[in-house]
Design a protein around this motif. Structure first.
Motif, PDB file in Angstrom:
ATOM      1  N   MET A   1       0.853  -1.200   0.000  1.00 13.70           N
ATOM      2  CA  MET A   1       0.000   0.000   0.000  1.00 13.70           C
ATOM      3  C   MET A   1       0.886   1.247   0.000  1.00 13.70           C
ATOM      4  O   MET A   1       1.876   1.328   0.723  1.00 13.70           O
ATOM      5  N   ALA A   2       0.571   2.226  -0.803  1.00 13.91           N
ATOM      6  CA  ALA A   2       1.351   3.452  -0.863  1.00 13.91           C
ATOM      7  C   ALA A   2       1.155   4.281   0.389  1.00 13.91           C
ATOM      8  O   ALA A   2       0.165   4.139   1.099  1.00 13.91           O
ATOM      9  N   ALA A   3       2.138   5.145   0.639  1.00 16.48           N
ATOM     10  CA  ALA A   3       2.029   6.019   1.796  1.00 16.48           C
ATOM     11  C   ALA A   3       0.783   6.891   1.676  1.00 16.48           C
ATOM     12  O   ALA A   3       0.445   7.387   0.597  1.00 16.48           O
ATOM     13  N   THR A   4       0.083   7.054   2.761  1.00 11.42           N
ATOM     14  CA  THR A   4      -1.174   7.797   2.778  1.00 11.42           C
ATOM     15  C   THR A   4      -0.889   9.284   2.899  1.00 11.42           C
ATOM     16  O   THR A   4      -0.128   9.699   3.760  1.00 11.42           O
ATOM     17  N   ASP A   5      -1.506  10.087   2.054  1.00 13.70           N
ATOM     18  CA  ASP A   5      -1.361  11.539   2.114  1.00 13.70           C
ATOM     19  C   ASP A   5      -2.591  12.138   2.772  1.00 13.70           C
ATOM     20  O   ASP A   5      -3.678  12.080   2.205  1.00 13.70           O
ATOM     21  N   PHE A   6      -2.446  12.722   3.949  1.00 16.09           N
ATOM     22  CA  PHE A   6      -3.499  13.570   4.478  1.00 16.09           C
ATOM     23  C   PHE A   6      -3.022  15.013   4.365  1.00 16.09           C
ATOM     24  O   PHE A   6      -1.820  15.291   4.406  1.00 16.09           O
ATOM     25  N   THR A   7      -3.942  15.915   4.176  1.00 15.77           N
ATOM     26  CA  THR A   7      -3.579  17.312   3.939  1.00 15.77           C
ATOM     27  C   THR A   7      -4.141  18.248   4.991  1.00 15.77           C
ATOM     28  O   THR A   7      -3.903  19.453   4.932  1.00 15.77           O
ATOM     29  N   ALA A   8      -4.888  17.717   5.953  1.00  6.97           N
ATOM     30  CA  ALA A   8      -5.450  18.521   7.032  1.00  6.97           C
ATOM     31  C   ALA A   8      -5.724  17.617   8.217  1.00  6.97           C
ATOM     32  O   ALA A   8      -5.806  16.388   8.087  1.00  6.97           O
ATOM     33  N   ILE A   9      -5.858  18.231   9.385  1.00 10.53           N
ATOM     34  CA  ILE A   9      -6.123  17.504  10.621  1.00 10.53           C
ATOM     35  C   ILE A   9      -7.617  17.609  10.909  1.00 10.53           C
ATOM     36  O   ILE A   9      -8.169  18.717  10.972  1.00 10.53           O
ATOM     37  N   PRO A  10      -8.314  16.481  11.101  1.00 15.45           N
ATOM     38  CA  PRO A  10      -9.766  16.553  11.323  1.00 15.45           C
ATOM     39  C   PRO A  10     -10.117  17.103  12.700  1.00 15.45           C
ATOM     40  O   PRO A  10      -9.338  16.988  13.650  1.00 15.45           O
ATOM     41  N   VAL A  11     -11.308  17.693  12.792  1.00 11.89           N
ATOM     42  CA  VAL A  11     -11.853  18.194  14.058  1.00 11.89           C
ATOM     43  C   VAL A  11     -12.969  17.248  14.489  1.00 11.89           C
ATOM     44  O   VAL A  11     -13.953  17.074  13.757  1.00 11.89           O
ATOM     45  N   LEU A  12     -12.836  16.653  15.668  1.00 10.14           N
ATOM     46  CA  LEU A  12     -13.862  15.764  16.207  1.00 10.14           C
ATOM     47  C   LEU A  12     -14.614  16.487  17.319  1.00 10.14           C
ATOM     48  O   LEU A  12     -14.007  17.190  18.141  1.00 10.14           O
ATOM     49  N   ASP A  13     -15.922  16.313  17.319  1.00 15.14           N
ATOM     50  CA  ASP A  13     -16.799  16.945  18.309  1.00 15.14           C
ATOM     51  C   ASP A  13     -17.113  15.912  19.387  1.00 15.14           C
ATOM     52  O   ASP A  13     -17.803  14.924  19.128  1.00 15.14           O
ATOM     53  N   LEU A  14     -16.620  16.137  20.611  1.00 12.90           N
ATOM     54  CA  LEU A  14     -16.782  15.145  21.661  1.00 12.90           C
ATOM     55  C   LEU A  14     -18.240  14.941  22.056  1.00 12.90           C
ATOM     56  O   LEU A  14     -18.604  13.852  22.531  1.00 12.90           O
ATOM     57  N   THR A  15     -19.088  15.941  21.845  1.00 12.22           N
ATOM     58  CA  THR A  15     -20.509  15.741  22.162  1.00 12.22           C
ATOM     59  C   THR A  15     -21.123  14.646  21.292  1.00 12.22           C
ATOM     60  O   THR A  15     -22.082  13.976  21.703  1.00 12.22           O
ATOM     61  N   GLN A  16     -20.576  14.437  20.109  1.00 12.29           N
ATOM     62  CA  GLN A  16     -21.098  13.412  19.215  1.00 12.29           C
ATOM     63  C   GLN A  16     -20.889  12.003  19.787  1.00 12.29           C
ATOM     64  O   GLN A  16     -21.608  11.069  19.423  1.00 12.29           O
ATOM     65  N   ALA A  17     -19.914  11.846  20.713  1.00 11.20           N
ATOM     66  CA  ALA A  17     -19.726  10.549  21.356  1.00 11.20           C
ATOM     67  C   ALA A  17     -20.946  10.155  22.179  1.00 11.20           C
ATOM     68  O   ALA A  17     -21.145   8.972  22.474  1.00 11.20           O
ATOM     69  N   SER A  18     -21.771  11.146  22.551  1.00  6.89           N
ATOM     70  CA  SER A  18     -23.013  10.868  23.285  1.00  6.89           C
ATOM     71  C   SER A  18     -24.231  10.844  22.373  1.00  6.89           C
ATOM     72  O   SER A  18     -25.165  10.072  22.600  1.00  6.89           O
ATOM     73  N   THR A  19     -24.202  11.661  21.323  1.00  7.68           N
ATOM     74  CA  THR A  19     -25.399  11.794  20.493  1.00  7.68           C
ATOM     75  C   THR A  19     -25.409  10.855  19.288  1.00  7.68           C
ATOM     76  O   THR A  19     -26.479  10.463  18.808  1.00  7.68           O
ATOM     77  N   ASN A  20     -24.234  10.517  18.776  1.00  6.59           N
ATOM     78  CA  ASN A  20     -24.136   9.619  17.615  1.00  6.59           C
ATOM     79  C   ASN A  20     -22.798   8.888  17.707  1.00  6.59           C
ATOM     80  O   ASN A  20     -21.863   9.158  16.952  1.00  6.59           O
ATOM     81  N   LYS A  21     -22.713   7.957  18.650  1.00  6.62           N
ATOM     82  CA  LYS A  21     -21.431   7.339  18.997  1.00  6.62           C
ATOM     83  C   LYS A  21     -20.821   6.573  17.836  1.00  6.62           C
ATOM     84  O   LYS A  21     -19.605   6.612  17.628  1.00  6.62           O
TER      85      LYS A  21
END
Length: 361
Positions: A1-21
């Motif tokens: 598998m080729a090296a993975t290119d990500f171009t930005a860091i994602p933002v995770l919303d911790l409230t979603q762990a309760s509302t849509n886990k």
């Protein structure tokens, strides 16, 4: 598998762990396996508290050098306390930053009958209360809140990797163990000697830890993350978030399915003033050899096959057999003046040069 290119860091919303886990865990799993970094918002540590902590941080670094040197880590084998600018080494180059290392308060109990890693545990070195009122209380409050958040996130990390929520904490973290944090000041480029370069801290991965939580205390550039193809991606300050990244301890303990991604900090551009940041490190236990945990095959099958890094893997084999020794060696390598004073024989045995003419110690 080729090296993975990500171009930005994602933002995770911790409230979603309760509302849509399920959706949250899917986003978290992707970040763990393919990026090694993410932002977290709605984390529960209030903006008012973080603003107050930032003022205390600036106040500490604005103290006279003589006052800060009273808390210099040269006074303690724990490597807790103050480091003057240029006194830390990454990849054999000095880092252009001041810092104050602290931890949850524990007494020093090490004797020569104990394992050497226990010498890292001990009390903090504080400025006098009348010199900086409220500093100690604010810093320790941050530590408690950051540890609570890190433990919540570690449970979610376990679930994202197909494990029971407490699987990682129960197996790899000791109740009451000492976890470390820092206050850091990166001077702007125009505040440096031209010979110093612009390395705030060189390319590295966070050693022997599970998770790092980083509060970027002002809106200045500097933090960069190396994607798996080797390109450097900016990780700017995002209001009301922490940056979270994987430590080498977690990477090893989950069979390299969560990636301890290489990162660095460049000093701020001229005319912008200093950058301040405040990381907390949730450490893995150091008292015994640790075996990686069983991970479901469906998760293991997603492991990246190629990850480019400018960091290297210093003492990596040591960690597999003796995490405590690994932690001590990495601290000696980074803070060689403390290493020379308290760990000279150990440094010599492992080829660490504890005096460097280029850094003045």
């Amino acid at each position: 598998m080729a090296a993975t290119d990500f171009t930005a860091i994602p933002v995770l919303d911790l409230t979603q762990a309760s509302t849509n886990k399920d959706a949250f865990l899917a986003e978290l799993q992707h970040a763990l396996i393919h990026i090694g970094f993410f932002y977290v918002k709605n984390h529960g540590i209030t903006p008012a508290f973080l603003s107050s902590l930032t003022k205390q941080t600036v106040g500490y670094f604005d103290l006279s050098l003589d006052e800060k040197l009273k808390t210099d880590k040269i006074h303690s084998p724990t490597f807790l306390g103050y480091s003057v600018q240029g006194n830390e080494i990454t990849k054999d180059k000095k880092d252009n930053r001041e810092q104050f290392d602290f931890a949850n308060e524990l007494p020093a109990t090490w004797t020569e009958a104990h394992h050497i890693h226990e010498r890292l545990t001990g009390p903090n070195l504080w400025p006098d209360e009348d010199v900086l009122p409220g500093f100690r209380q604010s810093v320790l409050s941050f530590h408690r809140q950051a540890q609570n958040l890190a433990e919540v996130l570690t449970k979610l990390v376990a679930e994202a990797l197909g494990l029971e929520p407490n699987a990682l904490l129960d197996r790899y973290v000791l109740p009451g163990q000492q976890h470390r944090a820092k206050l850091i000041k990166y001077p702007a480029v125009d505040q440096l000697d031209p010979r110093d370069g612009t390395q705030g801290v060189g390319p590295h991965r966070d050693t022997a830890s599970l998770l790092t939580l980083l509060y970027q205390a002002n809106d200045l550039p500097g933090l960069q993350v190396q994607n798996h193809a080797g390109a450097w991606i900016d990780a700017p300050a995002v209001p009301d978030t922490f940056v979270v990244n994987i430590g080498t301890g977690l990477e090893y303990l989950v069979q390299n399915v969560a990636i301890a991604t290489t990162h660095r900090v460049l000093n701020p551009p001229p005319g912008r003033g200093p950058r301040y940041s405040i990381p907390f490190f949730l450490g893995a236990r150091l008292d015994k050899k640790l075996a990686p945990i069983d991970i479901p095959q469906r998760i293991l099958d997603q492991r990246p096959q190629i990850v480019v890094t400018d960091s290297g893997h210093q003492f990596g084999k040591v960690y597999e057999n003796d995490p405590g020794l690994y932690a001590v060696l990495n601290r000696i390598s980074s803070h060689r003046d403390v290493g020379a004073k308290f760990y000279a024989r150990l440094a010599n045995e492992h080829g660490i040069i504890t005096a460097s003419p280029s850094t003045g110690y």
